[in-house]
Scaffold this motif. Structure first.
Motif, PDB file in Angstrom:
ATOM      1  N   ALA A  15       0.302   6.928  -6.263  1.00 42.84           N
ATOM      2  CA  ALA A  15      -0.732   5.734  -5.945  1.00 42.84           C
ATOM      3  C   ALA A  15      -0.419   4.533  -7.294  1.00 42.84           C
ATOM      4  CB  ALA A  15      -1.919   6.071  -5.657  1.00 42.84           C
ATOM      5  N   VAL A  16      -0.565   5.136  -8.120  1.00 44.19           N
ATOM      6  CA  VAL A  16      -0.872   4.065  -9.363  1.00 44.19           C
ATOM      7  C   VAL A  16       0.686   3.403  -9.415  1.00 44.19           C
ATOM      8  CG1 VAL A  16      -0.813   3.958 -11.946  1.00 44.19           C
ATOM      9  CG2 VAL A  16      -2.522   5.360 -10.522  1.00 44.19           C
ATOM     10  N   LEU A  17       1.679   4.144  -9.469  1.00 39.76           N
ATOM     11  CA  LEU A  17       3.087   3.617  -9.598  1.00 39.76           C
ATOM     12  C   LEU A  17       3.356   2.972  -8.409  1.00 39.76           C
ATOM     13  CD1 LEU A  17       4.664   6.844 -11.286  1.00 39.76           C
ATOM     14  CD2 LEU A  17       4.036   4.793 -12.346  1.00 39.76           C
ATOM     15  N   GLY A  18       2.936   3.248  -7.030  1.00 46.08           N
ATOM     16  CA  GLY A  18       3.241   2.437  -6.089  1.00 46.08           C
ATOM     17  C   GLY A  18       2.594   0.900  -6.243  1.00 46.08           C
ATOM     18  N   ARG A  60       4.344  -7.455   3.878  1.00 40.96           N
ATOM     19  CA  ARG A  60       4.458  -5.723   3.751  1.00 40.96           C
ATOM     20  C   ARG A  60       4.057  -5.524   2.422  1.00 40.96           C
ATOM     21  NH1 ARG A  60       9.219  -5.382   5.066  1.00 40.96           N
ATOM     22  NH2 ARG A  60       9.133  -4.867   7.019  1.00 40.96           N
ATOM     23  N   VAL A  61       4.657  -5.945   1.243  1.00 44.02           N
ATOM     24  CA  VAL A  61       4.270  -5.486   0.215  1.00 44.02           C
ATOM     25  C   VAL A  61       2.783  -5.655  -0.039  1.00 44.02           C
ATOM     26  CG1 VAL A  61       4.899  -5.966  -2.517  1.00 44.02           C
ATOM     27  CG2 VAL A  61       6.596  -6.335  -0.653  1.00 44.02           C
ATOM     28  N   TRP A  62       2.449  -6.813   0.364  1.00 41.40           N
ATOM     29  CA  TRP A  62       0.808  -6.786  -0.077  1.00 41.40           C
ATOM     30  C   TRP A  62       0.123  -5.682   0.706  1.00 41.40           C
ATOM     31  CZ3 TRP A  62      -2.058  -8.705  -3.581  1.00 41.40           C
ATOM     32  CH2 TRP A  62      -1.544  -9.825  -4.305  1.00 41.40           C
ATOM     33  N   ARG A  63       0.321  -5.373   1.922  1.00 32.28           N
ATOM     34  CA  ARG A  63      -0.414  -4.274   2.496  1.00 32.28           C
ATOM     35  C   ARG A  63       0.023  -3.093   1.906  1.00 32.28           C
ATOM     36  NH1 ARG A  63       2.536  -6.624   7.177  1.00 32.28           N
ATOM     37  NH2 ARG A  63       3.958  -4.575   7.235  1.00 32.28           N
ATOM     38  N   LEU A  64       1.274  -2.611   1.365  1.00 34.63           N
ATOM     39  CA  LEU A  64       1.254  -1.471   0.591  1.00 34.63           C
ATOM     40  C   LEU A  64       0.419  -1.904  -0.699  1.00 34.63           C
ATOM     41  CD1 LEU A  64       5.270  -1.430   1.153  1.00 34.63           C
ATOM     42  CD2 LEU A  64       3.676   0.294   1.652  1.00 34.63           C
ATOM     43  N   LEU A  65       0.226  -2.684  -1.462  1.00 37.77           N
ATOM     44  CA  LEU A  65      -0.577  -2.880  -2.548  1.00 37.77           C
ATOM     45  C   LEU A  65      -2.008  -2.518  -2.213  1.00 37.77           C
ATOM     46  CD1 LEU A  65      -1.007  -3.435  -5.433  1.00 37.77           C
ATOM     47  CD2 LEU A  65      -0.537  -5.809  -5.038  1.00 37.77           C
ATOM     48  N   GLU A  66      -2.380  -3.261  -1.146  1.00 33.75           N
ATOM     49  CA  GLU A  66      -3.818  -3.334  -0.803  1.00 33.75           C
ATOM     50  C   GLU A  66      -4.289  -1.959  -0.363  1.00 33.75           C
ATOM     51  OE1 GLU A  66      -3.993  -6.320   2.022  1.00 33.75           O
ATOM     52  OE2 GLU A  66      -4.533  -7.835   0.471  1.00 33.75           O
ATOM     53  N   ALA A  67      -3.395  -1.112   0.193  1.00 33.84           N
ATOM     54  CA  ALA A  67      -3.628   0.311   0.573  1.00 33.84           C
ATOM     55  C   ALA A  67      -3.787   1.107  -0.621  1.00 33.84           C
ATOM     56  CB  ALA A  67      -2.470   1.012   1.500  1.00 33.84           C
ATOM     57  N   LYS A  94      -7.804   3.213  -3.106  1.00 36.54           N
ATOM     58  CA  LYS A  94      -7.898   4.610  -3.836  1.00 36.54           C
ATOM     59  C   LYS A  94      -8.711   4.748  -4.936  1.00 36.54           C
ATOM     60  CE  LYS A  94      -3.619   5.921  -1.416  1.00 36.54           C
ATOM     61  NZ  LYS A  94      -2.422   6.059  -1.580  1.00 36.54           N
ATOM     62  N   PRO A  95      -9.312   5.659  -5.353  1.00 34.57           N
ATOM     63  CA  PRO A  95     -10.403   5.798  -6.482  1.00 34.57           C
ATOM     64  C   PRO A  95      -9.659   5.572  -7.929  1.00 34.57           C
ATOM     65  CG  PRO A  95     -10.288   7.757  -5.325  1.00 34.57           C
ATOM     66  CD  PRO A  95      -9.744   6.703  -4.653  1.00 34.57           C
ATOM     67  N   GLU A  96      -8.494   6.291  -7.947  1.00 36.04           N
ATOM     68  CA  GLU A  96      -7.396   5.988  -8.965  1.00 36.04           C
ATOM     69  C   GLU A  96      -7.093   4.625  -9.515  1.00 36.04           C
ATOM     70  OE1 GLU A  96      -4.858   8.263  -6.006  1.00 36.04           O
ATOM     71  OE2 GLU A  96      -7.120   8.410  -6.695  1.00 36.04           O
ATOM     72  N   LEU A  97      -7.157   3.777  -8.729  1.00 34.65           N
ATOM     73  CA  LEU A  97      -6.945   2.508  -8.694  1.00 34.65           C
ATOM     74  C   LEU A  97      -8.233   1.469  -9.268  1.00 34.65           C
ATOM     75  CD1 LEU A  97      -4.034   1.042  -9.095  1.00 34.65           C
ATOM     76  CD2 LEU A  97      -4.010   3.355  -7.813  1.00 34.65           C
ATOM     77  N   ALA A  98      -9.244   1.903  -9.083  1.00 35.57           N
ATOM     78  CA  ALA A  98     -10.411   1.166  -9.127  1.00 35.57           C
ATOM     79  C   ALA A  98     -10.567   0.088 -10.090  1.00 35.57           C
ATOM     80  CB  ALA A  98     -11.518   2.000  -9.187  1.00 35.57           C
ATOM     81  N   PRO A  99     -10.101   0.471 -11.620  1.00 36.66           N
ATOM     82  CA  PRO A  99     -10.173  -0.799 -12.504  1.00 36.66           C
ATOM     83  C   PRO A  99      -9.356  -1.992 -12.150  1.00 36.66           C
ATOM     84  CG  PRO A  99     -10.113   1.293 -13.456  1.00 36.66           C
ATOM     85  CD  PRO A  99      -9.964   1.763 -11.956  1.00 36.66           C
ATOM     86  N   VAL A 100      -8.058  -1.531 -11.487  1.00 36.47           N
ATOM     87  CA  VAL A 100      -7.187  -2.714 -10.874  1.00 36.47           C
ATOM     88  C   VAL A 100      -7.540  -3.400  -9.793  1.00 36.47           C
ATOM     89  CG1 VAL A 100      -5.026  -3.148 -10.243  1.00 36.47           C
ATOM     90  CG2 VAL A 100      -5.200  -1.482 -12.011  1.00 36.47           C
ATOM     91  N   ALA A 101      -8.146  -2.535  -8.882  1.00 41.10           N
ATOM     92  CA  ALA A 101      -8.936  -3.267  -7.651  1.00 41.10           C
ATOM     93  C   ALA A 101     -10.003  -4.036  -7.930  1.00 41.10           C
ATOM     94  CB  ALA A 101      -9.341  -1.933  -6.612  1.00 41.10           C
TER      95      ALA A 101
END
Length: 342
Positions: free
Chosen positions: A271-274, A303-310, A314-321
């Motif tokens: 998730a993080v690396l994606g 498509r890339v934005w959809r992938l990034l937003e998905a 996720k909780p592991e991406l909370a600071p970046v979100a």
């Protein structure tokens, strides 16, 4: 199509003549987002080879030859380099044909066997990569600092175009801090070879057994870092939708080959690396459109934005979100139209 100068054409002609190929018929091949150029060489006896023309051999051709030798030694299929003039950035290599995975999929091939081949090739690399080879080849180490440096392209190439002005130093610092928070746990695990651009455009179907069935053609930018990177590159493709069930099956296939891996941690790393990869690709596609007029890449932005937003959900991406929500909320992403120029 790239225009070749008369001086460069003379160098190529001399290189081909020196290797007995002055009579070969030359056919330009489609390139990618890099500055490399390829031609298919057809000899009188019907054999075909590939001419590689690169303006940056030290960054491109030299590592391609060295990394390819290591991959071949552990049983992977890579093009054999038949002749090279490293100083001039020219090489002749095996022709793997035209059966890229992307072309086969576009022609209606069943994706399951192709993605199994690609996953099995990764398994073979991560099992067989020789100890010390990364250090011997001086591969770049993909640690939090390097990943963050690469994601900053988003701040430089995308955000100023959207906002109409550069971000403040504090906003940039907050961006770095958010990414560092999520990347440090991911980069703390056992590293592996990262081919870095591992997707169906860069894989060829070959009539060979086992992991050799997937021909690898793009690995000159390889690095050393979190082992989940290439699998997420394959399964979260900027140019092609991959069915969730297929992606899940390939992750399960990979993890079954390495029962010692913490599966939950591996999926968090994906998730993080994606998210890292998608953030950078958004910026690359916009930069190509604005600086080189290569607007065909923009068709992939949604498509890339959809992938990034998905991934940002996720909780592991909370600071970046949180950073994205503050500086580029979802409505600003979908409403933005990349201008013709700036």
């Amino acid at each position: 199509m790239t225009v070749v100068s008369q001086a460069r054409e003379a160098e190529i002609a001399a290189f081909l003549a020196a290797n007995g190929l002055s009579g070969a018929v030359r056919e330009p091949l489609a390139g990618d987002a890099s500055a490399r150029r390829y031609e298919r060489l057809r000899k009188a006896d019907g054999e075909t080879l590939i001419l590689v023309d690169t303006p940056a051999p030290a960054e491109d051709l030299v590592p391609f030859i060295a990394i390819g030798a290591e991959l071949a030694a552990i049983g992977l299929s890579v093009p054999a380099v038949i002749a090279a003039d490293v100083e001039r950035g020219l090489a002749i290599q095996d022709d793997f044909g035209s059966d890229t995975f992307s072309r086969l999929l576009a022609d209606g091939a069943d994706p399951q066997p192709l993605y199994r081949m690609a996953t099995d090739a990764l398994i073979a690399i991560h099992r067989g990569w020789p100890e010390g080879a990364a250090q011997r080849l001086a591969l770049p180490v993909y640690d939090p600092d390097l990943f963050i440096a690469q994601t900053r392209l988003f701040l430089d190439a995308y955000m100023p175009v959207v906002l109409g002005h550069p971000l403040s130093d504090k906003d940039r610092c907050d961006f770095d801090t958010a990414w560092r928070t999520v990347l440090e746990p991911v980069c703390a695990g056992a590293p592996s070879l990262l081919l870095r651009d591992y997707h169906v455009d860069n894989l060829m179907r070959l009539d060979r057994p086992g992991a050799k069935a997937a021909g690898l053609i793009d690995f000159q930018s390889a690095g050393w870092g979190p082992r989940a990177y290439d699998l997420v590159s394959l399964l979260e493709d900027a140019r092609r939708d991959v069915a969730p069930a297929l992606a899940d099956a390939m992750v399960a296939r990979y993890l079954a080959a390495f029962p010692e891996i913490d599966a939950a941690a591996f999926r968090r790393a994906m998730a993080v690396l994606g998210a890292v990869r998608h953030t950078r690709i958004v910026a690359i596609f916009v930069r190509l459109a604005l600086s080189q007029g290569r607007r065909s890449y923009l068709v992939h932005l949604p498509r890339v934005w959809r992938l990034l937003e998905a991934q940002l959900t996720k909780p592991e991406l909370a600071p970046v979100a949180t950073w994205f929500a503050r500086h580029l909320p979802p409505n600003a992403r979908t409403a933005f139209v990349v201008p013709e120029s700036i």
